[in-house]
Design a protein around this motif. Structure first.
Motif, mmCIF file in Angstrom:
data_model
loop_
_atom_site.group_PDB
_atom_site.id
_atom_site.type_symbol
_atom_site.label_atom_id
_atom_site.label_comp_id
_atom_site.label_asym_id
_atom_site.label_seq_id
_atom_site.Cartn_x
_atom_site.Cartn_y
_atom_site.Cartn_z
ATOM 1 N N GLN A 180 -8.288 8.835 -4.554
ATOM 2 C CA GLN A 180 -9.021 8.412 -5.747
ATOM 3 C C GLN A 180 -8.129 7.567 -6.655
ATOM 4 O O GLN A 180 -8.545 6.505 -7.139
ATOM 5 N N GLN A 181 -6.896 8.042 -6.864
ATOM 6 C CA GLN A 181 -5.985 7.319 -7.761
ATOM 7 C C GLN A 181 -5.634 5.932 -7.224
ATOM 8 O O GLN A 181 -5.692 4.940 -7.950
ATOM 9 N N VAL A 182 -5.274 5.855 -5.960
ATOM 10 C CA VAL A 182 -4.866 4.573 -5.384
ATOM 11 C C VAL A 182 -5.997 3.561 -5.461
ATOM 12 O O VAL A 182 -5.784 2.384 -5.815
ATOM 13 N N ASN A 183 -7.189 3.983 -5.148
ATOM 14 C CA ASN A 183 -8.301 3.029 -5.136
ATOM 15 C C ASN A 183 -8.784 2.676 -6.545
ATOM 16 O O ASN A 183 -9.373 1.601 -6.748
ATOM 17 N N GLU A 184 -8.490 3.536 -7.530
ATOM 18 C CA GLU A 184 -8.706 3.143 -8.923
ATOM 19 C C GLU A 184 -7.742 2.014 -9.307
ATOM 20 O O GLU A 184 -8.136 1.045 -9.966
ATOM 21 N N ALA A 230 0.808 4.386 -2.632
ATOM 22 C CA ALA A 230 0.618 5.764 -2.159
ATOM 23 C C ALA A 230 1.695 6.695 -2.696
ATOM 24 O O ALA A 230 1.408 7.808 -3.162
ATOM 25 N N LEU A 231 2.963 6.264 -2.663
ATOM 26 C CA LEU A 231 4.026 7.157 -3.125
ATOM 27 C C LEU A 231 3.941 7.374 -4.639
ATOM 28 O O LEU A 231 4.231 8.477 -5.137
ATOM 29 N N LEU A 232 3.556 6.332 -5.379
ATOM 30 C CA LEU A 232 3.385 6.484 -6.824
ATOM 31 C C LEU A 232 2.241 7.455 -7.136
ATOM 32 O O LEU A 232 2.342 8.285 -8.053
ATOM 33 N N ALA A 233 1.158 7.354 -6.357
ATOM 34 C CA ALA A 233 0.033 8.267 -6.560
ATOM 35 C C ALA A 233 0.408 9.697 -6.184
ATOM 36 O O ALA A 233 0.023 10.659 -6.867
ATOM 37 N N LEU A 234 1.157 9.856 -5.101
ATOM 38 C CA LEU A 234 1.604 11.186 -4.687
ATOM 39 C C LEU A 234 2.463 11.819 -5.782
ATOM 40 O O LEU A 234 2.249 12.985 -6.160
ATOM 41 N N ASN A 235 3.423 11.069 -6.306
ATOM 42 C CA ASN A 235 4.248 11.590 -7.406
ATOM 43 C C ASN A 235 3.391 11.997 -8.601
ATOM 44 O O ASN A 235 3.608 13.049 -9.217
ATOM 45 N N LYS A 236 2.432 11.147 -8.939
ATOM 46 C CA LYS A 236 1.597 11.399 -10.111
ATOM 47 C C LYS A 236 0.750 12.653 -9.930
ATOM 48 O O LYS A 236 0.694 13.510 -10.830
ATOM 49 N N ILE A 237 0.111 12.785 -8.796
ATOM 50 C CA ILE A 237 -0.779 13.936 -8.567
ATOM 51 C C ILE A 237 0.014 15.232 -8.577
ATOM 52 O O ILE A 237 -0.409 16.236 -9.187
ATOM 53 N N LEU A 238 1.169 15.252 -7.931
ATOM 54 C CA LEU A 238 1.962 16.487 -7.903
ATOM 55 C C LEU A 238 2.465 16.856 -9.297
ATOM 56 O O LEU A 238 2.614 18.050 -9.606
ATOM 57 N N THR A 239 2.700 15.859 -10.144
ATOM 58 C CA THR A 239 3.161 16.123 -11.516
ATOM 59 C C THR A 239 2.006 16.553 -12.411
ATOM 60 O O THR A 239 2.065 17.607 -13.057
ATOM 61 N N ALA A 252 0.832 -1.205 0.000
ATOM 62 C CA ALA A 252 0.000 0.000 0.000
ATOM 63 C C ALA A 252 0.867 1.255 0.000
ATOM 64 O O ALA A 252 0.541 2.255 -0.659
ATOM 65 N N GLY A 253 1.989 1.211 0.713
ATOM 66 C CA GLY A 253 2.907 2.344 0.723
ATOM 67 C C GLY A 253 3.476 2.633 -0.655
ATOM 68 O O GLY A 253 3.642 3.800 -1.036
ATOM 69 N N HIS A 254 3.787 1.579 -1.423
ATOM 70 C CA HIS A 254 4.266 1.784 -2.792
ATOM 71 C C HIS A 254 3.197 2.465 -3.644
ATOM 72 O O HIS A 254 3.495 3.400 -4.411
ATOM 73 N N ARG A 311 -3.681 -0.591 -17.652
ATOM 74 C CA ARG A 311 -3.227 -1.040 -18.966
ATOM 75 C C ARG A 311 -1.952 -0.314 -19.402
ATOM 76 O O ARG A 311 -1.085 -0.886 -20.060
ATOM 77 N N ASP A 312 -1.828 0.951 -19.045
ATOM 78 C CA ASP A 312 -0.700 1.760 -19.506
ATOM 79 C C ASP A 312 0.281 2.118 -18.389
ATOM 80 O O ASP A 312 1.172 2.958 -18.597
ATOM 81 N N GLU A 313 0.140 1.512 -17.230
ATOM 82 C CA GLU A 313 0.977 1.887 -16.100
ATOM 83 C C GLU A 313 1.593 0.647 -15.442
ATOM 84 O O GLU A 313 1.034 0.054 -14.530
ATOM 85 N N SER A 314 2.762 0.271 -15.955
ATOM 86 C CA SER A 314 3.501 -0.867 -15.406
ATOM 87 C C SER A 314 4.654 -0.341 -14.568
ATOM 88 O O SER A 314 5.366 0.567 -14.986
ATOM 89 N N VAL A 315 4.842 -0.936 -13.399
ATOM 90 C CA VAL A 315 5.802 -0.416 -12.436
ATOM 91 C C VAL A 315 6.785 -1.506 -12.019
ATOM 92 O O VAL A 315 6.396 -2.651 -11.769
ATOM 93 N N VAL A 316 8.052 -1.127 -11.919
ATOM 94 C CA VAL A 316 9.089 -1.976 -11.334
ATOM 95 C C VAL A 316 9.851 -1.118 -10.337
ATOM 96 O O VAL A 316 10.420 -0.089 -10.712
ATOM 97 N N ILE A 317 9.837 -1.516 -9.052
ATOM 98 C CA ILE A 317 10.492 -0.745 -8.001
ATOM 99 C C ILE A 317 11.463 -1.655 -7.252
ATOM 100 O O ILE A 317 11.067 -2.722 -6.776
ATOM 101 N N PRO A 318 12.730 -1.259 -7.119
ATOM 102 C CA PRO A 318 13.635 -2.041 -6.269
ATOM 103 C C PRO A 318 13.122 -2.066 -4.836
ATOM 104 O O PRO A 318 12.786 -1.026 -4.271
ATOM 105 N N CYS A 319 13.013 -3.255 -4.253
ATOM 106 C CA CYS A 319 12.477 -3.353 -2.890
ATOM 107 C C CYS A 319 12.844 -4.699 -2.276
ATOM 108 O O CYS A 319 12.664 -5.738 -2.901
#
Length: 290
Positions: free
Chosen positions: A216-220, A139-148, A135-137, A249-257
């Motif tokens: 809204q973004q995270v729960n979508e 959230a941070l992706l959504a935060l980055n997206k909204i601010l951008t 969930a933290g991942h 469909r258009d948002e694939s993510v790879v995060i080192p963790c």
């Protein structure tokens, strides 16, 4: 007995296995036990955001609580174990191997190198941490997206996240703490970040708006129920691991963790994110799995 790097199974939804003891060491009324493999996730000595797993180790038919699980490094020439903050080398240093250290009370454990033991992780606790971390991942992706997307950057920032958005999280994050069904991140909105182009004053003013958009973004993304895949470059503790998820469909993510995670976003029903200003130039993002 020659000590080899611990084979880790905490990314494979494995909660119990039999292992062979490679090394033991007693210090400060604690017994450090190193096995050839383990389902336990240790807390990192470098970035301790994800807590150690809980569970037990069965030795000669007797079960003992694992009171902590830490990272260790063994100097092969002397067979000496260094634990947690006492580790004097970086990973992959020649002549050293990195291991998972299971900690039990010394007076209760009688175990020797070569013994066979059974390791059992507290599954419910690990899964709760996994939900909080995944969930933290999100959230941070959504935060980055909204601010951008909503124009809180006035110029191009060099660092981008896996979705191509300005990486506010990477620039500003000071601490991150995972707990059961929970993640708490703190961010500093200082002079350097403003010079990089963030409209920090607007972020503070619009925290409620940003919070709503992030939720809204995270729960979508959650509604898509995508699989989460832990990609491991190897089976040892120091091998790189990655969190992979197709959020849409258009948002694939790879995060080192290096933490533990859910197998699918369907394991998380809802996420609630709260943003707050905690002091001048500092904000917190609290992520709760409901």
């Amino acid at each position: 007995m020659n000590v080899t790097p611990t084979i880790t199974q905490f990314c494979h939804q494995t909660w119990q296995l039999n292992a062979q003891v490679q090394l033991t060491q007693v210090a400060d009324d604690k017994c450090y036990i190193v096995t050839d493999k383990t389902p336990f996730h240790p807390v990192s000595h470098i970035w301790p955001d994800h807590p150690a797993d809980k569970g037990s180790i069965t030795i000669n038919g007797c079960s003992h609580d694992v009171i902590d699980c830490l990272v260790g490094a063994v100097e092969l020439t002397s067979n000496t174990l260094y634990v947690d903050e006492a580790i004097p080398v970086k990973r992959d240093q020649e002549g050293w191997v990195f291991v998972v250290v299971h900690v039990v009370e010394a007076e209760k454990a009688v175990v020797c190198a070569g013994d066979s033991v059974e390791l059992t992780v507290n599954k419910a606790y690990q899964q709760a941490l996994s939900r909080g971390h995944s969930a933290g991942h999100l959230a941070l992706l959504a935060l980055n997206k909204i601010l951008t997307v909503h124009g809180y950057w006035r110029k191009d920032a060099e660092r981008k996240d896996p979705l191509g958005h300005y990486d506010f999280n990477n620039y500003a994050q000071e601490t991150s703490t995972v707990s059961e069904n929970h993640c708490l991140d703190t961010y500093r909105l200082g002079k350097t970040l403003r010079k990089r182009g963030l409209n920090s004053a607007d972020v503070i003013t619009d925290l409620d708006k940003i919070e709503n958009l992030i939720n809204q973004q995270v729960n979508e993304w959650l509604a898509n129920g995508s699989a989460v895949i832990m990609q491991c470059d190897g089976e040892c503790l120091t091998d790189s691991r990655y969190w992979r998820c197709d959020l849409s469909r258009d948002e694939s993510v790879v995060i080192p963790c290096g933490g533990t995670h859910v197998d699918s976003l369907t394991e998380i029903t809802k996420i609630i994110i709260t943003l707050r200003e905690v002091e001048a130039n500092y904000i917190e993002m609290q992520t709760d799995v409901n």
